[in-house]
Motif scaffolding. Structure first.
Motif, PDB file in Angstrom:
ATOM      1  N   GLN A   1      45.211  -6.749  13.416  1.00  0.00           N
ATOM      2  CA  GLN A   1      46.711  -6.451  13.005  1.00  0.00           C
ATOM      3  C   GLN A   1      47.299  -7.271  12.053  1.00  0.00           C
TER       4      GLN A   1
ATOM      5  N   PRO B   1      47.577  -1.164  16.350  1.00  0.00           N
ATOM      6  CA  PRO B   1      46.375  -1.070  16.920  1.00  0.00           C
ATOM      7  C   PRO B   1      46.061   0.283  17.371  1.00  0.00           C
TER       8      PRO B   1
ATOM      9  N   VAL C   1      41.791  -1.033  14.500  1.00  0.00           N
ATOM     10  CA  VAL C   1      42.952  -1.914  14.266  1.00  0.00           C
ATOM     11  C   VAL C   1      43.089  -2.644  15.380  1.00  0.00           C
TER      12      VAL C   1
END
Length: 751
Positions: A628, A718, A747
């Motif tokens: 991230q 995420p 992510v």
């Protein structure tokens, strides 16, 4: 409910009025908006400033500037704040309220779901007095819930709703949080419990999964001590992870035979994306329902495409009453929007730009003015000044053409036709072209436009000869047809000949021959452009009035004439049966559209596109797992082994966990940060949207085979996401295209 008491002092038993506005401070901060101050406007001091009073104001671009505006005071200075609002926008206005002679009033606003600061601004006035007041009000619940959702999700994505729960003034104790959603998003339905002390803040992450395409309604509920209950509602767009495809089938329908439509047609499509358009009539090429849907779903928007999508809508009622079902929204607002968007791209010379204001494309100018002319004929408002500028542009072009046969007369023929439709074409020029220069006119559409212009000006004999020349010029398409500057093809020209000949009252045998040429060209074409689709719809409309012998039964309902109708999956819970009850055979064209569950494989057909990810310093990155807040450069490398003239579009669809970081960073030509990129090409237009990056290029046969374009993204949410395919396509030779494969990525949360 927000109650705003107002008390006006200084009234001497006289009438007064007041207006009150309550606006989210975040909105006002975007432009540093100041509350209205009528006393300063009328009575405030102004610094001296120098004014220039001359004729330069008359030279300002009348389409872009304000001519002759005089400033009075040097106090103003432009400035914009950089911080966008973080709450849903709130802007409420009371309207003009009469105040009693005691100067008292109360304004009541019903405030929607909102948490933040609201600026309340009031302006009052009487016959000879003004007044004002403003103040900030905090609007919130005792317990404030802030939800952060992804901007969108693709089918199959897994992400989180981030909930921030702040016990500002609520009771201390246990709280239960639950999240609900409709069918397009799956949510962990179990309620979450947490204990909040006074003034304590806590966080929750609620997993969500996109299960279909649509707009999901997400509801967050919070319950706590003292019967506290709070509900917040959000909308989350979910899209298919694959791009919309069309499957077109044609079958004959003899007398008494039927075609049945059911939900089985959508078995391999993502839920929420399926649709079917059916056209039943004498022609297989002019399937208006499918053509309208193809125009409707085309995702790009140059001026030609805006006009092509809107032009058939002018005549949708002429096709059949059911043609409205081929559209997702009402016709009238879409046409008004198209007119406004096109006029926004007109410069002071009357010319229209392809992607922005102004250009130097006489054929495009004629096409847009043709649409505006037809729109005025159908009763739509087109500003007189803008329309006159467009016609003047065409008149100036026609008057300055030295050689009528230059470039095959494509631009000249269209300009003359549009002028003739407006009753201002020079008849001498038309007769000269028809009598001596028809052999120099290179395309069937240009010949047909000259014929139609002559018919509009009342010269029928020459018009008939020119129509015959246009029909004769429509040949079956060659095995390989290169790009054309007039956006055309053999199929487009054939459909235009049918349209113009039918509208101009040409002889029936000529029209029948032209229809046969359309059928031949359509059978040889796998993919169609917006130009081809628009003119084929116009051709279907021009021929739709001839309903002799056509009779159909649709679900027990009998109708005459060709059928143009579209259905979504929800409309086909019960199968629909269409039966030919007439005397002669018909053709049914069924076009199923939707996003396939299984992605199409990567392909190179005239273009190859490769997508790579790098650090901003130029180091390759494995996209399978990204942390991230990481910034990446997305580099799209396009290879065209045999460059040729074309208007090319590149579209890269983003995974839901990424956002475009800085739209200014487009290529190495724009920033030294990406100076390591090779073969960077400057697009004629670039668009940065929530879900994709688009770039348009004008290609020539002399260009290098390889070119690249780049932009910068940031990993923001995420989760596990689909990495959609990237596409490249010649917009007016859509059989020339390429696409990448699809993939998965993750992510991971920043630590």
């Amino acid at each position: 409910t927000l109650r705003v008491p107002v008390k006006i002092d200084g009234l001497a038993n006289e009438e007064a009025r007041v207006v009150v506005a309550a606006v989210d401070v975040g909105i006002l901060n975007l432009t540093r908006y100041k509350p209205p101050a009528p006393d300063d406007y009328y009575l405030g001091q102004r610094r001296l400033t120098a004014d220039i009073r001359d004729l330069y104001g008359q030279l300002i671009d009348g389409m872009q500037g304000a001519s002759g505006a005089i400033r009075s005071g040097g106090d103003a200075s432009a400035g914009f704040a950089a911080s966008p609002p973080t709450q849903p926008p709130l802007a409420l206005y009371s309207g003009v309220i009469s105040v009693g002679r005691d100067g008292a009033a109360e304004i009541v606003f019903e405030v929607p779901e909102f948490a933040g600061t609201v600026r309340v601004m009031a302006v009052a006035w009487s016959k000879d007095k003004v007044g004002r007041a403003s103040g900030d009000v905090t609007v919130r619940d005792p317990v404030v819930v802030t939800a952060t959702l992804p901007r969108f999700l693709l089918d199959g994505d897994r992400s989180n709703i981030q909930l921030d729960i702040d016990n500002v003034e609520g009771a201390a104790g246990p709280y239960r949080v639950s999240v609900e959603s409709d069918v397009s998003v799956g949510v962990d339905g179990a309620a979450k419990s947490l204990t909040l002390a006074a003034k304590q803040r806590d966080h929750l992450a609620i997993p969500i999964t996109a299960t279909a395409a649509g707009v999901a309604a997400v509801k967050v509920k919070v319950a706590g001590p003292g019967n506290f209950a709070l509900e917040r509602n959000y909308l989350l767009t979910t899209r298919p992870a694959t791009q919309i495809l069309a499957r077109r089938t044609v079958r004959p329908v003899a007398k008494g035979e039927s075609v049945t439509l059911s939900n089985d047609l959508f078995a391999d499509l993502v839920a929420g994306t399926g649709g079917v358009a059916v056209s039943v009539g004498p022609s297989t090429a002019l399937d208006a329902a499918g053509l309208l849907k193809a125009l409707d779903r085309y995702p790009f928007g140059c001026s030609e495409q805006i006009a092509s999508r809107a032009l058939p809508l002018l005549y949708v009622n002429d096709l059949a009453a059911e043609a409205h079902l081929s559209l997702d929204t009402a016709v009238e607002p879409r046409l008004k929007d198209a007119i406004e968007r096109l006029l926004a791209r007109q410069d002071s010379s009357g010319s229209f730009g392809a992607w922005s204001v102004g250009g130097d494309d006489a054929w495009l100018d004629s096409y847009v003015t043709d649409f505006l002319t037809r729109a005025r004929e159908r009763g739509y408002a087109v500003p007189d000044i803008a329309f006159k500028l467009a016609l003047d542009r065409l008149r100036n072009y026609v008057g300055n053409v030295d050689e009528p046969g230059k470039d095959g007369g494509r631009d000249l023929a269209y300009a003359l036709y549009v002028l003739a439709r407006n009753g201002t074409a020079p008849i001498g020029d038309l007769r000269y072209l028809a009598d001596t220069r028809m052999s120099d006119i290179a395309t069937p559409i240009a010949k047909a436009q000259i014929a139609a212009a002559l018919a509009l000006m009342g010269d029928r004999p020459r018009a008939e000869r020119a129509y015959a020349a246009a029909v004769e010029a429509v040949k079956p398409p060659p095995l390989f047809e290169t790009g054309r500057e007039d956006y055309g093809s053999t199929l487009r020209d054939a459909a235009a000949v049918v349209t113009l000949a039918a509208e101009g009252g040409a002889a029936a045998p000529l029209i029948r021959t032209a229809i046969e040429r359309v059928e031949t060209a359509r059978n040889a074409t796998t993919f169609t452009s917006t130009q081809e689709n628009a003119w084929m719809v116009l051709a279907a409309r021009a021929l739709g009035k001839d309903a002799r012998g056509l009779s159909l039964s649709i679900g027990g309902e009998t109708r005459t004439g060709p059928l143009y109708r579209s259905y979504r999956a929800a409309n086909l819970r019960e199968p629909v049966k269409i039966t030919n009850t007439g005397e002669g055979p018909l053709q049914a064209v069924v076009t199923v559209t939707g996003a396939p569950v299984t992605p199409e494989p990567a392909i190179d057909k005239g273009f190859k596109i490769e997508r790579q990810y790098f650090t901003l310093g130029g180091e390759p990155v494995d996209i399978a797992s990204v942390k991230q807040n990481t910034r990446l450069a997305v580099v799209l490398k396009i290879t065209e082994p045999k460059p040729q003239y074309g208007r090319v579009i590149v579209a890269d669809y983003l995974p839901a966990g990424f956002e475009i970081d800085n739209p200014r960073l487009v290529s190495s030509g724009d920033t030294g940060t990406l100076s390591w990129i090779e073969n960077a090409a400057e697009p004629v237009n670039a668009e940065f949207r929530d879900d994709r990056f688009n770039a348009a290029f004008d290609r020539k046969s002399s260009d290098t085979p390889v070119f690249t374009v780049a932009y910068v993204v940031r990993a923001v949410s995420p989760g596990r996401y689909v990495l959609p395919q990237a596409y490249v396509e010649d917009m007016y030779r859509p059989d020339r295209f390429g696409r990448t494969g699809s993939a998965k990525l993750e992510v991971t949360a920043a630590r």
